[in-house]
Design an enzyme around this catalytic site. Structure first.
Site, PDB file in Angstrom:
ATOM      1  N   HIS A  60     -24.777 -12.791  44.670  1.00  0.00           N
ATOM      2  CA  HIS A  60     -23.384 -13.255  44.652  1.00  0.00           C
ATOM      3  C   HIS A  60     -22.441 -12.145  44.215  1.00  0.00           C
ATOM      4  O   HIS A  60     -22.752 -11.356  43.329  1.00  0.00           O
ATOM      5  CB  HIS A  60     -23.217 -14.518  43.798  1.00  0.00           C
ATOM      6  N   ASP A 162     -23.713  -9.169  36.446  1.00  0.00           N
ATOM      7  CA  ASP A 162     -23.998 -10.484  37.028  1.00  0.00           C
ATOM      8  C   ASP A 162     -22.903 -10.766  38.047  1.00  0.00           C
ATOM      9  O   ASP A 162     -21.813 -11.180  37.652  1.00  0.00           O
ATOM     10  CB  ASP A 162     -24.036 -11.539  35.925  1.00  0.00           C
ATOM     11  N   GLU A 192     -20.622 -18.401  43.271  1.00  0.00           N
ATOM     12  CA  GLU A 192     -21.874 -18.765  42.607  1.00  0.00           C
ATOM     13  C   GLU A 192     -21.616 -19.278  41.204  1.00  0.00           C
ATOM     14  O   GLU A 192     -22.234 -20.243  40.751  1.00  0.00           O
ATOM     15  CB  GLU A 192     -22.821 -17.558  42.551  1.00  0.00           C
ATOM     16  N   GLU A 193     -20.694 -18.622  40.511  1.00  0.00           N
ATOM     17  CA  GLU A 193     -20.467 -18.929  39.095  1.00  0.00           C
ATOM     18  C   GLU A 193     -19.840 -20.307  38.859  1.00  0.00           C
ATOM     19  O   GLU A 193     -19.765 -20.770  37.730  1.00  0.00           O
ATOM     20  CB  GLU A 193     -19.604 -17.836  38.438  1.00  0.00           C
ATOM     21  N   ASP A 215     -30.597 -11.927  41.515  1.00  0.00           N
ATOM     22  CA  ASP A 215     -29.569 -12.203  40.511  1.00  0.00           C
ATOM     23  C   ASP A 215     -30.077 -11.688  39.166  1.00  0.00           C
ATOM     24  O   ASP A 215     -31.194 -11.176  39.079  1.00  0.00           O
ATOM     25  CB  ASP A 215     -29.278 -13.717  40.459  1.00  0.00           C
ATOM     26  N   HIS A 301     -22.796 -12.553  30.777  1.00  0.00           N
ATOM     27  CA  HIS A 301     -21.471 -13.185  30.744  1.00  0.00           C
ATOM     28  C   HIS A 301     -20.547 -12.621  29.662  1.00  0.00           C
ATOM     29  O   HIS A 301     -19.537 -13.234  29.337  1.00  0.00           O
ATOM     30  CB  HIS A 301     -21.562 -14.713  30.649  1.00  0.00           C
TER      31      HIS A 301
END
Ligand code: CO
Ligand code: ZN
Length: 325
Positions: A60, A162, A192-193, A215, A301
Protein backbone atom coordinates in the site's frame (compact mmCIF):
# COMPACT_ATOMS: atom_id res chain seq x y z
CA UNK A 1 17.72 1.14 -2.18
CA UNK A 2 18.63 3.94 0.26
CA UNK A 3 17.84 6.66 -2.24
CA UNK A 4 14.59 4.96 -3.22
CA UNK A 5 13.45 4.71 0.41
CA UNK A 6 14.30 8.36 1.02
CA UNK A 7 12.31 9.47 -2.01
CA UNK A 8 9.28 7.34 -1.16
CA UNK A 9 9.12 8.13 2.57
CA UNK A 10 9.53 11.87 2.12
CA UNK A 11 6.61 12.04 -0.30
CA UNK A 12 3.13 13.04 0.89
CA UNK A 13 0.29 10.51 0.58
CA UNK A 14 -2.28 9.96 3.34
CA UNK A 15 -5.17 7.57 2.62
CA UNK A 16 -7.42 8.88 -0.13
CA UNK A 17 -4.83 11.49 -1.16
CA UNK A 18 -2.29 9.28 -2.89
CA UNK A 19 -1.79 11.35 -6.04
CA UNK A 20 1.71 12.65 -5.23
CA UNK A 21 3.14 9.30 -4.15
CA UNK A 22 1.39 7.53 -7.03
CA UNK A 23 3.06 9.85 -9.54
CA UNK A 24 6.47 9.23 -7.99
CA UNK A 25 6.00 5.44 -8.14
CA UNK A 26 4.51 5.60 -11.65
CA UNK A 27 7.64 7.31 -12.98
CA UNK A 28 9.84 4.67 -11.36
CA UNK A 29 7.93 1.64 -12.68
CA UNK A 30 6.76 2.69 -16.14
CA UNK A 31 10.04 1.89 -17.97
CA UNK A 32 9.88 -1.70 -16.65
CA UNK A 33 6.20 -2.44 -17.19
CA UNK A 34 4.14 -3.86 -20.04
CA UNK A 35 1.10 -1.90 -18.92
CA UNK A 36 0.42 0.69 -16.20
CA UNK A 37 -3.02 1.85 -15.16
CA UNK A 38 -4.79 3.68 -12.37
CA UNK A 39 -8.20 2.34 -11.34
CA UNK A 40 -11.25 4.19 -10.01
CA UNK A 41 -10.01 4.16 -6.39
CA UNK A 42 -6.55 5.33 -7.39
CA UNK A 43 -4.69 2.02 -7.18
CA UNK A 44 -1.63 1.88 -9.42
CA UNK A 45 -1.72 -1.43 -11.29
CA UNK A 46 1.49 -2.44 -13.04
CA UNK A 47 1.38 -5.46 -15.33
CA UNK A 48 4.52 -7.42 -16.17
CA UNK A 49 3.56 -10.21 -18.52
CA UNK A 50 4.49 -13.80 -17.85
CA UNK A 51 3.11 -17.15 -18.98
CA UNK A 52 1.87 -18.74 -15.74
CA UNK A 53 -0.90 -18.05 -13.23
CA UNK A 54 -1.84 -14.51 -12.36
CA UNK A 55 0.07 -13.45 -9.25
CA UNK A 56 -0.94 -10.23 -7.55
CA UNK A 57 1.80 -8.54 -5.51
CA UNK A 58 0.50 -5.73 -3.35
CA UNK A 59 2.00 -2.99 -1.20
CA UNK A 60 0.00 0.00 0.00
CA UNK A 61 1.21 3.46 -0.91
CA UNK A 62 -1.03 5.41 1.48
CA UNK A 63 0.15 6.48 4.92
CA UNK A 64 -1.56 7.46 8.17
CA UNK A 65 -2.31 11.12 8.81
CA UNK A 66 -4.72 13.66 10.27
CA UNK A 67 -7.72 15.51 8.82
CA UNK A 68 -8.89 19.03 9.62
CA UNK A 69 -12.30 19.15 11.31
CA UNK A 70 -12.55 22.86 12.09
CA UNK A 71 -10.59 26.08 12.42
CA UNK A 72 -11.18 28.52 15.31
CA UNK A 73 -11.30 32.34 15.26
CA UNK A 74 -7.62 32.62 16.17
CA UNK A 75 -6.59 30.29 13.35
CA UNK A 76 -5.93 27.18 15.44
CA UNK A 77 -6.86 23.96 13.66
CA UNK A 78 -8.68 21.00 15.21
CA UNK A 79 -8.39 17.60 13.62
CA UNK A 80 -9.12 13.89 13.79
CA UNK A 81 -7.11 10.90 12.62
CA UNK A 82 -6.80 9.02 9.35
CA UNK A 83 -5.71 5.54 10.36
CA UNK A 84 -3.91 4.59 13.56
CA UNK A 85 -2.45 7.86 14.86
CA UNK A 86 -1.95 8.25 18.61
CA UNK A 87 -2.23 11.58 20.46
CA UNK A 88 0.82 10.55 22.51
CA UNK A 89 2.91 10.26 19.37
CA UNK A 90 1.61 13.57 18.00
CA UNK A 91 2.80 15.66 20.98
CA UNK A 92 5.49 18.04 19.80
CA UNK A 93 5.29 16.82 16.22
CA UNK A 94 5.16 18.82 13.03
CA UNK A 95 2.83 17.96 10.18
CA UNK A 96 2.74 18.91 6.51
CA UNK A 97 -0.24 19.48 4.23
CA UNK A 98 -0.35 18.64 0.52
CA UNK A 99 0.32 22.27 -0.45
CA UNK A 100 3.46 22.33 1.72
CA UNK A 101 1.95 24.19 4.70
CA UNK A 102 3.71 23.07 7.88
CA UNK A 103 2.03 23.03 11.28
CA UNK A 104 3.09 22.38 14.87
CA UNK A 105 0.94 20.23 17.16
CA UNK A 106 -0.01 22.03 20.36
CA UNK A 107 -1.94 20.76 23.35
CA UNK A 108 -4.42 22.32 25.79
CA UNK A 109 -3.31 22.51 29.43
CA UNK A 110 -3.84 19.04 30.85
CA UNK A 111 -2.94 17.84 34.33
CA UNK A 112 -2.87 14.12 33.73
CA UNK A 113 -1.65 12.16 30.72
CA UNK A 114 -4.93 10.20 30.88
CA UNK A 115 -6.65 13.37 29.65
CA UNK A 116 -4.54 13.39 26.51
CA UNK A 117 -7.07 12.81 23.75
CA UNK A 118 -7.00 13.82 20.10
CA UNK A 119 -9.62 16.48 20.76
CA UNK A 120 -7.31 18.28 23.21
CA UNK A 121 -4.70 18.78 20.48
CA UNK A 122 -4.59 21.45 17.79
CA UNK A 123 -2.38 22.51 14.88
CA UNK A 124 -0.68 25.89 14.80
CA UNK A 125 0.32 26.93 11.27
CA UNK A 126 1.44 30.38 12.33
CA UNK A 127 -1.80 32.08 11.35
CA UNK A 128 -3.27 34.83 13.54
CA UNK A 129 -6.86 34.66 12.34
CA UNK A 130 -9.37 32.20 10.96
CA UNK A 131 -9.18 33.94 7.58
CA UNK A 132 -5.42 33.68 7.42
CA UNK A 133 -5.48 30.00 8.38
CA UNK A 134 -8.21 29.28 5.85
CA UNK A 135 -6.17 30.82 3.07
CA UNK A 136 -3.73 27.91 3.55
CA UNK A 137 -5.74 25.04 5.00
CA UNK A 138 -9.39 24.04 4.58
CA UNK A 139 -11.69 21.78 6.59
CA UNK A 140 -11.15 18.29 5.17
CA UNK A 141 -7.51 18.82 4.22
CA UNK A 142 -5.13 16.10 5.36
CA UNK A 143 -1.63 16.30 6.74
CA UNK A 144 1.05 13.71 7.46
CA UNK A 145 4.04 13.66 9.80
CA UNK A 146 6.75 16.01 8.59
CA UNK A 147 10.01 14.13 8.98
CA UNK A 148 13.25 13.52 7.12
CA UNK A 149 14.53 10.03 6.32
CA UNK A 150 17.79 9.24 8.14
CA UNK A 151 20.26 6.37 7.93
CA UNK A 152 21.44 5.01 11.29
CA UNK A 153 24.08 2.44 10.49
CA UNK A 154 22.28 -0.43 8.75
CA UNK A 155 18.92 0.90 9.90
CA UNK A 156 16.68 3.46 8.33
CA UNK A 157 14.48 5.83 10.31
CA UNK A 158 11.63 7.58 8.51
CA UNK A 159 7.93 8.24 8.52
CA UNK A 160 5.66 6.04 6.35
CA UNK A 161 8.03 3.09 6.03
CA UNK A 162 4.60 1.49 6.54
CA UNK A 163 4.32 0.77 3.71
CA UNK A 164 6.69 2.66 1.48
CA UNK A 165 9.26 0.01 2.48
CA UNK A 166 6.94 -2.53 0.84
CA UNK A 167 6.53 -0.26 -2.19
CA UNK A 168 10.33 -0.04 -2.50
CA UNK A 169 10.57 -3.85 -2.42
CA UNK A 170 7.97 -4.19 -5.18
CA UNK A 171 9.65 -1.53 -7.31
CA UNK A 172 13.06 -3.25 -6.95
CA UNK A 173 11.59 -6.65 -7.73
CA UNK A 174 9.92 -5.30 -10.87
CA UNK A 175 13.15 -3.64 -11.98
CA UNK A 176 15.20 -6.78 -11.41
CA UNK A 177 12.90 -9.61 -12.51
CA UNK A 178 14.12 -11.44 -15.61
CA UNK A 179 12.09 -14.60 -16.24
CA UNK A 180 8.82 -14.42 -14.34
CA UNK A 181 7.13 -17.76 -13.81
CA UNK A 182 3.83 -15.93 -13.28
CA UNK A 183 1.77 -13.30 -15.01
CA UNK A 184 2.65 -10.49 -12.62
CA UNK A 185 0.54 -7.65 -11.29
CA UNK A 186 2.41 -5.23 -9.04
CA UNK A 187 -0.27 -3.24 -7.25
CA UNK A 188 0.40 -0.11 -5.23
CA UNK A 189 -2.83 0.10 -3.29
CA UNK A 190 -4.73 3.02 -1.78
CA UNK A 191 -6.57 3.41 1.55
CA UNK A 192 -5.04 0.43 3.35
CA UNK A 193 -4.75 2.36 6.59
CA UNK A 194 -8.49 2.99 6.75
CA UNK A 195 -9.53 -0.61 6.06
CA UNK A 196 -7.69 -2.20 3.09
CA UNK A 197 -10.10 -0.57 0.65
CA UNK A 198 -7.97 -0.18 -2.48
CA UNK A 199 -6.92 -3.83 -2.32
CA UNK A 200 -10.56 -4.85 -2.51
CA UNK A 201 -11.29 -3.23 -5.87
CA UNK A 202 -7.92 -3.95 -7.46
CA UNK A 203 -8.12 -7.66 -6.63
CA UNK A 204 -11.66 -7.74 -8.02
CA UNK A 205 -10.54 -6.42 -11.39
CA UNK A 206 -7.31 -8.43 -11.65
CA UNK A 207 -8.86 -11.76 -10.55
CA UNK A 208 -5.51 -13.20 -9.44
CA UNK A 209 -4.92 -16.93 -8.97
CA UNK A 210 -2.70 -16.13 -6.00
CA UNK A 211 -1.55 -13.11 -4.04
CA UNK A 212 1.37 -11.99 -1.90
CA UNK A 213 1.21 -8.81 0.14
CA UNK A 214 4.35 -7.00 1.22
CA UNK A 215 3.78 -4.87 4.31
CA UNK A 216 5.51 -4.11 7.58
CA UNK A 217 5.15 -5.91 10.90
CA UNK A 218 6.10 -5.00 14.43
CA UNK A 219 9.27 -6.21 16.18
CA UNK A 220 9.60 -7.85 19.57
CA UNK A 221 13.24 -6.98 20.16
CA UNK A 222 13.02 -3.57 21.85
CA UNK A 223 13.15 -3.09 25.68
CA UNK A 224 9.99 -4.47 27.33
CA UNK A 225 8.43 -4.63 23.88
CA UNK A 226 5.55 -6.50 22.33
CA UNK A 227 5.75 -10.29 22.59
CA UNK A 228 6.29 -11.23 18.97
CA UNK A 229 8.94 -13.53 17.54
CA UNK A 230 10.21 -11.03 14.98
CA UNK A 231 13.54 -9.20 15.34
CA UNK A 232 14.94 -6.36 13.29
CA UNK A 233 17.69 -7.53 10.94
CA UNK A 234 16.90 -11.25 11.05
CA UNK A 235 15.23 -11.38 7.67
CA UNK A 236 11.77 -10.95 6.18
CA UNK A 237 8.94 -12.50 8.17
CA UNK A 238 6.67 -14.91 6.33
CA UNK A 239 3.12 -14.21 7.38
CA UNK A 240 1.34 -17.04 9.18
CA UNK A 241 -1.55 -14.91 10.38
CA UNK A 242 -2.77 -11.48 11.39
CA UNK A 243 -6.26 -10.36 12.41
CA UNK A 244 -7.41 -10.16 8.78
CA UNK A 245 -6.04 -13.33 7.20
CA UNK A 246 -4.79 -16.83 7.85
CA UNK A 247 -2.17 -17.27 5.17
CA UNK A 248 -3.06 -19.94 2.64
CA UNK A 249 -0.88 -23.04 3.23
CA UNK A 250 0.16 -23.05 -0.44
CA UNK A 251 1.50 -19.48 -0.32
CA UNK A 252 3.12 -20.00 3.08
CA UNK A 253 4.95 -23.06 1.75
CA UNK A 254 5.90 -21.32 -1.51
CA UNK A 255 7.61 -18.58 0.52
CA UNK A 256 9.29 -20.95 2.98
CA UNK A 257 10.61 -23.18 0.18
CA UNK A 258 11.94 -20.17 -1.75
CA UNK A 259 13.73 -18.86 1.34
CA UNK A 260 15.26 -22.22 2.25
CA UNK A 261 16.32 -23.12 -1.29
CA UNK A 262 18.07 -19.77 -1.70
CA UNK A 263 19.51 -19.49 1.82
CA UNK A 264 17.57 -16.35 2.56
CA UNK A 265 17.13 -15.74 6.31
CA UNK A 266 13.45 -15.59 7.30
CA UNK A 267 11.22 -15.42 10.36
CA UNK A 268 7.58 -16.32 10.96
CA UNK A 269 5.00 -13.67 11.68
CA UNK A 270 2.09 -14.43 13.99
CA UNK A 271 0.43 -11.09 14.57
CA UNK A 272 -2.35 -10.65 17.13
CA UNK A 273 -3.29 -7.14 16.05
CA UNK A 274 -3.85 -5.35 12.80
CA UNK A 275 -4.26 -6.60 9.27
CA UNK A 276 -3.01 -6.08 5.75
CA UNK A 277 -4.30 -5.91 2.20
CA UNK A 278 -4.30 -9.73 2.20
CA UNK A 279 -7.39 -9.47 4.39
CA UNK A 280 -9.33 -8.00 1.48
CA UNK A 281 -7.64 -9.83 -1.37
CA UNK A 282 -8.19 -13.39 -0.11
CA UNK A 283 -11.95 -12.84 0.13
CA UNK A 284 -12.29 -11.61 -3.46
CA UNK A 285 -14.86 -13.37 -5.66
CA UNK A 286 -14.50 -17.15 -5.10
CA UNK A 287 -11.43 -16.54 -2.92
CA UNK A 288 -7.74 -16.03 -3.66
CA UNK A 289 -5.00 -18.06 -1.94
CA UNK A 290 -3.09 -15.26 -0.24
CA UNK A 291 -0.17 -14.71 2.07
CA UNK A 292 2.38 -12.11 2.88
CA UNK A 293 5.93 -11.08 3.50
CA UNK A 294 6.30 -8.75 6.46
CA UNK A 295 9.21 -6.38 6.78
CA UNK A 296 10.33 -6.19 10.45
CA UNK A 297 9.71 -2.63 11.64
CA UNK A 298 10.20 -0.90 14.97
CA UNK A 299 8.04 2.03 16.14
CA UNK A 300 5.26 1.41 13.61
CA UNK A 301 2.89 4.36 13.03
CA UNK A 302 5.31 6.87 14.58
CA UNK A 303 7.20 9.51 12.58
CA UNK A 304 10.35 7.47 13.23
CA UNK A 305 9.58 3.98 12.03
CA UNK A 306 12.68 1.85 11.64
CA UNK A 307 13.63 -0.89 9.18
CA UNK A 308 16.91 -2.62 8.41
CA UNK A 309 18.64 -2.44 5.01
CA UNK A 310 19.61 -6.13 4.97
CA UNK A 311 15.99 -7.06 5.69
CA UNK A 312 14.89 -4.96 2.72
CA UNK A 313 17.46 -6.55 0.39
CA UNK A 314 16.49 -10.02 1.62
CA UNK A 315 12.80 -9.25 1.08
CA UNK A 316 13.56 -8.34 -2.54
CA UNK A 317 15.58 -11.57 -2.90
CA UNK A 318 12.77 -13.64 -1.44
CA UNK A 319 10.17 -12.09 -3.71
CA UNK A 320 12.39 -12.61 -6.77
CA UNK A 321 13.02 -16.22 -5.75
CA UNK A 322 9.26 -16.81 -5.67
CA UNK A 323 8.39 -15.10 -8.93
CA UNK A 324 11.28 -16.57 -10.89
CA UNK A 325 10.61 -20.03 -9.42
CO1 CO B 1 -0.08 0.84 8.93
ZN1 ZN C 1 0.94 -1.12 6.35
Amino acid sequence: MKELIKTLTETYGPSGNEEKIRNVIKDLVTPYADEVKVDALGNLIVHKKGSGDKLMLAAHMDEIGIIVTNIDDKGFIRFSSIGGVSPFILLGERVIFENGTIGVIGVEKIDDMKELKMKRLFIDIGASSKEEAMSKVKVGDMATYYRECNFLGKNISAKSLDDRAGCAVLIKALQEVKNPKYDLYFVFTTQEEVGTRGAKTSAYSIEPELAIVVDVTICGDTPEGEKIAVDLGKGPAIKIKDMSVLSHPKIKQLLIDAAEKNNIPYQREVLDLGGTDAGSIHLTKEGVPSGGIAIPTRYVHTPSEMVNLDDLENTVKLLLAVIEG
